[in-house]
Design an enzyme around this catalytic site. Sequence first.
Site, PDB file in Angstrom:
ATOM      1  N   ALA A  47     -22.052 -10.213  12.436  1.00  0.00           N
ATOM      2  CA  ALA A  47     -21.653 -10.518  13.803  1.00  0.00           C
ATOM      3  C   ALA A  47     -21.075  -9.256  14.427  1.00  0.00           C
ATOM      4  CB  ALA A  47     -20.616 -11.639  13.803  1.00  0.00           C
ATOM      5  N   THR A  48     -21.201  -9.151  15.740  1.00  0.00           N
ATOM      6  CA  THR A  48     -20.840  -7.872  16.351  1.00  0.00           C
ATOM      7  C   THR A  48     -19.628  -7.954  17.276  1.00  0.00           C
ATOM      8  OG1 THR A  48     -22.677  -8.251  17.887  1.00  0.00           O
ATOM      9  CG2 THR A  48     -23.100  -6.820  16.041  1.00  0.00           C
ATOM     10  N   THR A  49     -19.790  -7.963  18.588  1.00  0.00           N
ATOM     11  CA  THR A  49     -18.689  -7.581  19.479  1.00  0.00           C
ATOM     12  C   THR A  49     -17.873  -8.752  20.027  1.00  0.00           C
ATOM     13  OG1 THR A  49     -20.062  -5.705  20.121  1.00  0.00           O
ATOM     14  CG2 THR A  49     -18.138  -6.162  21.488  1.00  0.00           C
ATOM     15  N   LYS A  80     -19.410 -16.743  17.868  1.00  0.00           N
ATOM     16  CA  LYS A  80     -18.411 -15.937  17.159  1.00  0.00           C
ATOM     17  C   LYS A  80     -16.992 -16.181  17.650  1.00  0.00           C
ATOM     18  CE  LYS A  80     -21.974 -12.413  17.465  1.00  0.00           C
ATOM     19  NZ  LYS A  80     -22.303 -11.077  17.995  1.00  0.00           N
ATOM     20  N   ALA A 222     -26.645  -3.482  18.533  1.00  0.00           N
ATOM     21  CA  ALA A 222     -26.275  -4.690  17.792  1.00  0.00           C
ATOM     22  C   ALA A 222     -25.545  -5.714  18.657  1.00  0.00           C
ATOM     23  CB  ALA A 222     -25.407  -4.322  16.593  1.00  0.00           C
TER      24      ALA A 222
END
Length: 272
Positions: A47-49, A80, A222
């Site tokens: 998972a990213t930002t 997320k 990403a």
Amino acid sequence: MSTGGDRLPEAFLRPGSSSFVEFLREVAPQSHPEHARPAGAGDVVHATTIVALSFAGGIVMAGDRRATMGSFIAHREIEKVFPGDEYSAIGIAGTAGIGVELVRLFQLELEHFEKIEGAMLSLEGKANRLTTLLRGNLGLALQGLAAVPLFGGYDLDRAAGRIFSYDVTGGRYEERNHHSIGSGGMFARGSLKKLWRPGLGDRDAIAVALAALVDAADDDSATGGPDALRGIFPVVATVTAEGYRRIAEGELAGLVAEIDAARAQAREGDTR
């Protein structure tokens, strides 16, 4: 061991700690994330930002929807950002599977405490419980399977929103005004520095969070930006004195359209 008949095992009946994590270690240690089998770091979804910022009535937290596996886009609609409880939110970056389990365990920890003690943990107490959970995952983090949360909520004692960041060892740091984590975090942070201002209203704060994610997606492959064609928008939530509220996608679509229109107009006015 059962106490006989159809009764629950003894561990469920005797008085114990208000910590669900300690109870889980005693009753079903194999279910605790610290006993998870490590996989190759290249085989897992990341998972990213995540961004968070304070405003006049509380905090906003937002996360993009993209998850990656190496250079591939593994998912376009992963979530997320989650409620911790009624007055808090938690976002995750890093190894997605570890992060989601961390969130579930954290939610159970807060619920278990409230049931046993008959009172809600303070926001500071919730932040400390999250530190303990992260330290339980340190072994996997050292093998490259780290999940890092961003935590925030409404402090009922201070009547204000607060934001906490963490490192993989469980170190906890209170952030002033705003913060971002994940692969696009540095780009989002630059955007937050330019756009955040004291006294933001909730709608303006949501727009700032969306703009920060758009900027992050511009520079970080990403991070996924809003995708109006597919109807995919970031998960955005506010936490105020009224509690946790997830923002409807229709409201987000309108704000994204306003951001795009303003930037298009700015480009047209640039004569360089």
